[in-house]
Design an enzyme around this catalytic site. Structure first.
Site, PDB file in Angstrom:
ATOM      1  N   LEU A  27       0.840  -1.201   0.000  1.00 53.79           N
ATOM      2  CA  LEU A  27       0.000   0.000   0.000  1.00 53.79           C
ATOM      3  C   LEU A  27       0.876   1.252   0.000  1.00 53.79           C
ATOM      4  O   LEU A  27       1.895   1.294   0.696  1.00 53.79           O
ATOM      5  CB  LEU A  27      -0.893   0.018   1.252  1.00 53.79           C
ATOM      6  N   ASP A  79       2.418  -6.070   2.561  1.00 50.08           N
ATOM      7  CA  ASP A  79       3.002  -5.205   3.589  1.00 50.08           C
ATOM      8  C   ASP A  79       3.467  -5.967   4.824  1.00 50.08           C
ATOM      9  O   ASP A  79       3.782  -5.355   5.848  1.00 50.08           O
ATOM     10  CB  ASP A  79       1.959  -4.164   4.027  1.00 50.08           C
ATOM     11  N   ARG A  95      -4.761  -5.477   5.460  1.00 52.35           N
ATOM     12  CA  ARG A  95      -3.599  -5.854   6.271  1.00 52.35           C
ATOM     13  C   ARG A  95      -3.979  -6.648   7.528  1.00 52.35           C
ATOM     14  O   ARG A  95      -3.091  -7.089   8.265  1.00 52.35           O
ATOM     15  CB  ARG A  95      -2.807  -4.595   6.671  1.00 52.35           C
ATOM     16  N   HIS A 138       1.358   7.565   9.439  1.00 48.58           N
ATOM     17  CA  HIS A 138       1.326   7.201  10.861  1.00 48.58           C
ATOM     18  C   HIS A 138       1.973   8.288  11.719  1.00 48.58           C
ATOM     19  O   HIS A 138       2.759   9.093  11.210  1.00 48.58           O
ATOM     20  CB  HIS A 138       2.135   5.903  11.098  1.00 48.58           C
ATOM     21  N   CYS A 154       9.216   0.540  11.326  1.00 50.96           N
ATOM     22  CA  CYS A 154       8.130  -0.345  10.809  1.00 50.96           C
ATOM     23  C   CYS A 154       8.508  -1.818  10.732  1.00 50.96           C
ATOM     24  O   CYS A 154       7.635  -2.684  10.794  1.00 50.96           O
ATOM     25  CB  CYS A 154       7.735   0.057   9.404  1.00 50.96           C
TER      26      CYS A 154
HETATM   27  N1  GLY Z   1       2.841   0.411   3.072  1.00 44.47           N
HETATM   28  C1  GLY Z   1       2.616   0.604   4.440  1.00 44.47           C
HETATM   29  C2  GLY Z   1       1.185   0.710   4.731  1.00 44.47           C
HETATM   30  O1  GLY Z   1       0.476   1.324   3.936  1.00 44.47           O
HETATM   31  O2  GLY Z   1       0.670   0.247   5.698  1.00 44.47           O
END
Ligand code: GLY
Length: 254
Positions: free
Chosen positions: A19, A61, A86, A161, A249
């Protein structure tokens, strides 16, 4: 002394479908894997025992394990991502954490990503973002009460975030991307502003050995951190950043 552990997860073959908030870049799986491996080497060098979970191609992800859980004292809060695609990433991470922690899942209609949470002393800062909502903050506040931690919600603007914009260096120091959060909520910290020409490039991960991993493409901001006496270690994670990731992350540290 307990060994420090880092949960990490491999880069899936589908990483190029991760994403992204803005225009989709061409993501290179091989390059991401190389950078991820180098990142893991730095964690090992700092003394972490790596708990390596296998990649899952159903979840592009899945390497961003931070978003799936937050460890607070004896508890692991299991996240329910604001990105429904996710949500299936949590299983193996929760199984691993269950060997050490009491699990507290965030339940519907709460949504939260671990990238929105950082802890400094007895305070849990939580970003209200595209991924994390008020109901999750309410549930997290309940957990915080049980653990004698207060929760401070912070609205996040223009980034994915909270930790895309507010990077804790230690319990008293944060790097902030100007204009993304109400900085009065961070008045207990020394705030280092991210250099204007490096906007959205700086990320940092403080490690148990006292070093701080910093993104290699934000040297001016890294120098501002080093000038405060921190031992910074530049790491190239450009391909991870292209997928809206950063240094925090890719691991859960405890
Ligand atoms: N690619 C990281 C996220 O969108 O959660």
């Amino acid at each position: 002394m307990d060994t420090a552990t880092a949960i990490v997860r491999g880069v899936p073959d589908t990483f190029d479908a991760a994403l992204v908030m803005g225009e989709r870049p061409k993501l290179e799986v091989a390059k991401a894997r190389k950078q991820h491996a180098n990142y893991c080497t730095h964690l090992a060098k700092a003394g972490y025992e790596l708990a390596e979970l296998p990649a899952d191609d159903d979840y592009p992800d899945c390497l961003f394990v931070e978003d799936t859980a937050v460890v607070i004292g004896r508890v692991a809060v299991i996240c329910r991502s604001g990105a429904s695609a996710r949500r299936g990433e949590v299983g193996p991470v929760a199984d691993r954490l269950a060997t050490t922690f009491e699990l507290r899942p965030i339940v519907e209609p709460g949504t939260i990503d671990g990238g929105d949470v950082f802890i400094a002393g007895d305070t849990i800062f939580v970003g209200l973002s595209l991924r994390t909502n008020h109901e999750a903050v309410r549930q997290l506040t309940e957990v915080g009460r049980e653990l004698e931690r207060r929760v401070v919600p912070i609205e996040v603007q223009g980034v994915l975030h909270l930790k895309s914009a507010v990077l804790p260096i230690d319990d008293h120091t944060v790097v902030v991307t100007p204009g993304t959060v109400d900085e009065t909520l961070l008045s207990d910290f020394e705030i280092i502003p991210e250099a204007a020409e490096e906007r959205h490039r700086f990320s940092a991960l403080p490690l148990a050995d006292g070093t701080v991993l910093v993104t290699a493409n934000a040297p001016k901001t890294a120098n501002l951190v080093a000038a405060r006496g921190f031992s910074v270690v530049p790491v190239n994670v450009s391909e991870i950043q292209a997928a809206d990731g950063g240094l925090t992350c890719m691991s859960i540290l405890y």
